[in-house]
Write a protein that holds these residues in place. Structure first.
Motif, PDB file in Angstrom:
ATOM      1  N   GLU A  84       3.017 -30.750  59.439  1.00 46.10           N
ATOM      2  CA  GLU A  84       3.981 -29.641  59.455  1.00 46.10           C
ATOM      3  C   GLU A  84       5.420 -30.163  59.429  1.00 46.10           C
ATOM      4  O   GLU A  84       6.268 -29.621  58.731  1.00 46.10           O
ATOM      5  N   ILE A  85       5.702 -31.219  60.188  1.00 50.09           N
ATOM      6  CA  ILE A  85       7.049 -31.806  60.177  1.00 50.09           C
ATOM      7  C   ILE A  85       7.335 -32.411  58.799  1.00 50.09           C
ATOM      8  O   ILE A  85       8.434 -32.280  58.265  1.00 50.09           O
ATOM      9  N   LEU A  86       6.349 -33.051  58.208  1.00 52.39           N
ATOM     10  CA  LEU A  86       6.510 -33.608  56.869  1.00 52.39           C
ATOM     11  C   LEU A  86       6.878 -32.513  55.870  1.00 52.39           C
ATOM     12  O   LEU A  86       7.778 -32.678  55.051  1.00 52.39           O
ATOM     13  N   LYS A  87       6.201 -31.395  55.944  1.00 50.11           N
ATOM     14  CA  LYS A  87       6.435 -30.303  54.990  1.00 50.11           C
ATOM     15  C   LYS A  87       7.737 -29.541  55.264  1.00 50.11           C
ATOM     16  O   LYS A  87       8.432 -29.146  54.330  1.00 50.11           O
ATOM     17  N   ASN A  88       8.064 -29.334  56.557  1.00 48.57           N
ATOM     18  CA  ASN A  88       9.166 -28.423  56.897  1.00 48.57           C
ATOM     19  C   ASN A  88      10.317 -29.048  57.673  1.00 48.57           C
ATOM     20  O   ASN A  88      11.316 -28.377  57.912  1.00 48.57           O
ATOM     21  N   GLY A  89      10.172 -30.302  58.092  1.00 48.96           N
ATOM     22  CA  GLY A  89      11.209 -30.923  58.910  1.00 48.96           C
ATOM     23  C   GLY A  89      12.476 -31.205  58.126  1.00 48.96           C
ATOM     24  O   GLY A  89      12.465 -31.291  56.889  1.00 48.96           O
ATOM     25  N   ASN A  90      13.562 -31.341  58.845  1.00 51.45           N
ATOM     26  CA  ASN A  90      14.855 -31.677  58.244  1.00 51.45           C
ATOM     27  C   ASN A  90      15.037 -33.187  58.251  1.00 51.45           C
ATOM     28  O   ASN A  90      14.812 -33.834  59.269  1.00 51.45           O
ATOM     29  N   ILE A  91      15.467 -33.731  57.120  1.00 49.99           N
ATOM     30  CA  ILE A  91      15.718 -35.164  57.053  1.00 49.99           C
ATOM     31  C   ILE A  91      17.048 -35.461  57.733  1.00 49.99           C
ATOM     32  O   ILE A  91      18.072 -34.879  57.385  1.00 49.99           O
ATOM     33  N   ASN A  92      17.021 -36.340  58.727  1.00 51.30           N
ATOM     34  CA  ASN A  92      18.230 -36.797  59.393  1.00 51.30           C
ATOM     35  C   ASN A  92      18.611 -38.126  58.732  1.00 51.30           C
ATOM     36  O   ASN A  92      18.044 -39.167  59.039  1.00 51.30           O
ATOM     37  N   TYR A  93      19.578 -38.075  57.804  1.00 49.36           N
ATOM     38  CA  TYR A  93      19.956 -39.273  57.060  1.00 49.36           C
ATOM     39  C   TYR A  93      20.673 -40.293  57.935  1.00 49.36           C
ATOM     40  O   TYR A  93      20.673 -41.474  57.607  1.00 49.36           O
ATOM     41  N   ILE A  94      21.244 -39.867  59.050  1.00 48.20           N
ATOM     42  CA  ILE A  94      21.900 -40.812  59.960  1.00 48.20           C
ATOM     43  C   ILE A  94      20.855 -41.714  60.616  1.00 48.20           C
ATOM     44  O   ILE A  94      21.087 -42.900  60.823  1.00 48.20           O
ATOM     45  N   GLU A 106      12.956 -34.378  61.389  1.00 50.76           N
ATOM     46  CA  GLU A 106      13.028 -33.753  62.707  1.00 50.76           C
ATOM     47  C   GLU A 106      12.619 -32.292  62.621  1.00 50.76           C
ATOM     48  O   GLU A 106      12.863 -31.626  61.621  1.00 50.76           O
ATOM     49  N   GLY A 107      12.004 -31.830  63.707  1.00 51.62           N
ATOM     50  CA  GLY A 107      11.617 -30.428  63.795  1.00 51.62           C
ATOM     51  C   GLY A 107      10.834 -30.170  65.063  1.00 51.62           C
ATOM     52  O   GLY A 107      10.639 -31.062  65.886  1.00 51.62           O
ATOM     53  N   LYS A 108      10.380 -28.917  65.207  1.00 54.33           N
ATOM     54  CA  LYS A 108       9.591 -28.512  66.375  1.00 54.33           C
ATOM     55  C   LYS A 108       8.129 -28.410  65.993  1.00 54.33           C
ATOM     56  O   LYS A 108       7.789 -27.863  64.949  1.00 54.33           O
ATOM     57  N   ARG A 165       4.117 -27.148  66.856  1.00 55.13           N
ATOM     58  CA  ARG A 165       3.593 -25.812  67.203  1.00 55.13           C
ATOM     59  C   ARG A 165       3.580 -25.567  68.709  1.00 55.13           C
ATOM     60  O   ARG A 165       3.574 -24.428  69.148  1.00 55.13           O
ATOM     61  N   ASP A 166       3.592 -26.646  69.520  1.00 55.95           N
ATOM     62  CA  ASP A 166       3.676 -26.457  70.978  1.00 55.95           C
ATOM     63  C   ASP A 166       5.107 -26.671  71.488  1.00 55.95           C
ATOM     64  O   ASP A 166       5.323 -26.942  72.656  1.00 55.95           O
ATOM     65  N   ASN A 167       6.072 -26.558  70.559  1.00 52.40           N
ATOM     66  CA  ASN A 167       7.501 -26.513  70.885  1.00 52.40           C
ATOM     67  C   ASN A 167       8.100 -27.854  71.305  1.00 52.40           C
ATOM     68  O   ASN A 167       9.098 -27.891  72.008  1.00 52.40           O
ATOM     69  N   GLN A 168       7.508 -28.968  70.885  1.00 51.68           N
ATOM     70  CA  GLN A 168       8.115 -30.270  71.134  1.00 51.68           C
ATOM     71  C   GLN A 168       9.131 -30.551  70.025  1.00 51.68           C
ATOM     72  O   GLN A 168       8.820 -30.380  68.845  1.00 51.68           O
ATOM     73  N   GLN A 169      10.311 -30.971  70.403  1.00 49.99           N
ATOM     74  CA  GLN A 169      11.320 -31.382  69.421  1.00 49.99           C
ATOM     75  C   GLN A 169      11.049 -32.842  69.097  1.00 49.99           C
ATOM     76  O   GLN A 169      11.169 -33.697  69.966  1.00 49.99           O
ATOM     77  N   VAL A 170      10.650 -33.134  67.854  1.00 48.18           N
ATOM     78  CA  VAL A 170      10.228 -34.479  67.498  1.00 48.18           C
ATOM     79  C   VAL A 170      11.021 -35.036  66.320  1.00 48.18           C
ATOM     80  O   VAL A 170      11.593 -34.296  65.523  1.00 48.18           O
ATOM     81  N   ARG A 171      11.028 -36.351  66.256  1.00 56.19           N
ATOM     82  CA  ARG A 171      11.527 -37.087  65.093  1.00 56.19           C
ATOM     83  C   ARG A 171      10.382 -38.001  64.666  1.00 56.19           C
ATOM     84  O   ARG A 171       9.862 -38.769  65.480  1.00 56.19           O
ATOM     85  N   ILE A 172       9.988 -37.900  63.418  1.00 55.21           N
ATOM     86  CA  ILE A 172       8.907 -38.728  62.891  1.00 55.21           C
ATOM     87  C   ILE A 172       9.487 -39.585  61.772  1.00 55.21           C
ATOM     88  O   ILE A 172      10.159 -39.078  60.872  1.00 55.21           O
ATOM     89  N   ILE A 173       9.232 -40.889  61.861  1.00 57.61           N
ATOM     90  CA  ILE A 173       9.720 -41.815  60.850  1.00 57.61           C
ATOM     91  C   ILE A 173       8.616 -42.027  59.822  1.00 57.61           C
ATOM     92  O   ILE A 173       7.526 -42.491  60.166  1.00 57.61           O
ATOM     93  N   PHE A 174       8.916 -41.655  58.584  1.00 55.68           N
ATOM     94  CA  PHE A 174       7.992 -41.808  57.469  1.00 55.68           C
ATOM     95  C   PHE A 174       8.512 -42.891  56.531  1.00 55.68           C
ATOM     96  O   PHE A 174       9.715 -43.019  56.320  1.00 55.68           O
ATOM     97  N   SER A 175       7.586 -43.629  55.963  1.00 55.67           N
ATOM     98  CA  SER A 175       7.914 -44.624  54.947  1.00 55.67           C
ATOM     99  C   SER A 175       7.086 -44.306  53.702  1.00 55.67           C
ATOM    100  O   SER A 175       5.863 -44.451  53.720  1.00 55.67           O
TER     101      SER A 175
END
Length: 132
Positions: free
Chosen positions: A68-78, A95-97, A99-109
């Protein structure tokens, strides 16, 4: 004769203003980031590193939330590192929330048609994890 030239000016303005928008949004048809046209939001496969799986486990984040974060998250370029000329060495912080309301940042390569989850960060809670 002023009408055709006014029409021409308005037409030129309309043509040049079309397509402007938020550069971090995905292109609907292609699911690629439009800033660099390299971030694939709809990969063939998602690969999880050992470290990424460990961080997901201790932060109670599952693969559906990652997707879900991959599909809808915002890319933080900083927080991203897109400077490498090798596309497989670039890292994107989404970054995004969940489904259980955790604010997360996921690093994808990204590499080829795949996305690798490098790490998962809960931005609100400092979890104790023993990930090496």
């Amino acid at each position: 004769m002023s009408s055709p030239s006014l029409f021409s000016i308005l037409l030129i303005i309309a043509v040049f203003s079309t397509g402007c928008g938020n550069l971090t949004q995905s292109t609907e048809g292609l699911n690629f980031d439009t800033k660099e046209n390299t971030f694939n939001r709809n990969p063939h496969k998602i690969i999880f590193t050992k470290h990424g799986k460990c961080r997901m486990n201790c932060r109670s984040i599952d693969s559906l939330e990652v997707d879900e974060i991959l599909k809808n998250g915002n890319i933080n370029y900083i927080k991203s590192d897109t400077s490498s000329t090798n596309p497989c060495r670039k890292k994107y912080a989404l970054e995004g929330k969940t489904r259980d309301n955790q604010q997360v940042r996921i690093i994808f390569s990204p590499c080829k048609d795949n996305q690798t989850v490098v790490t998962v960060i809960d931005m609100d809670t400092d979890w104790v994890c023993d990930c090496k």
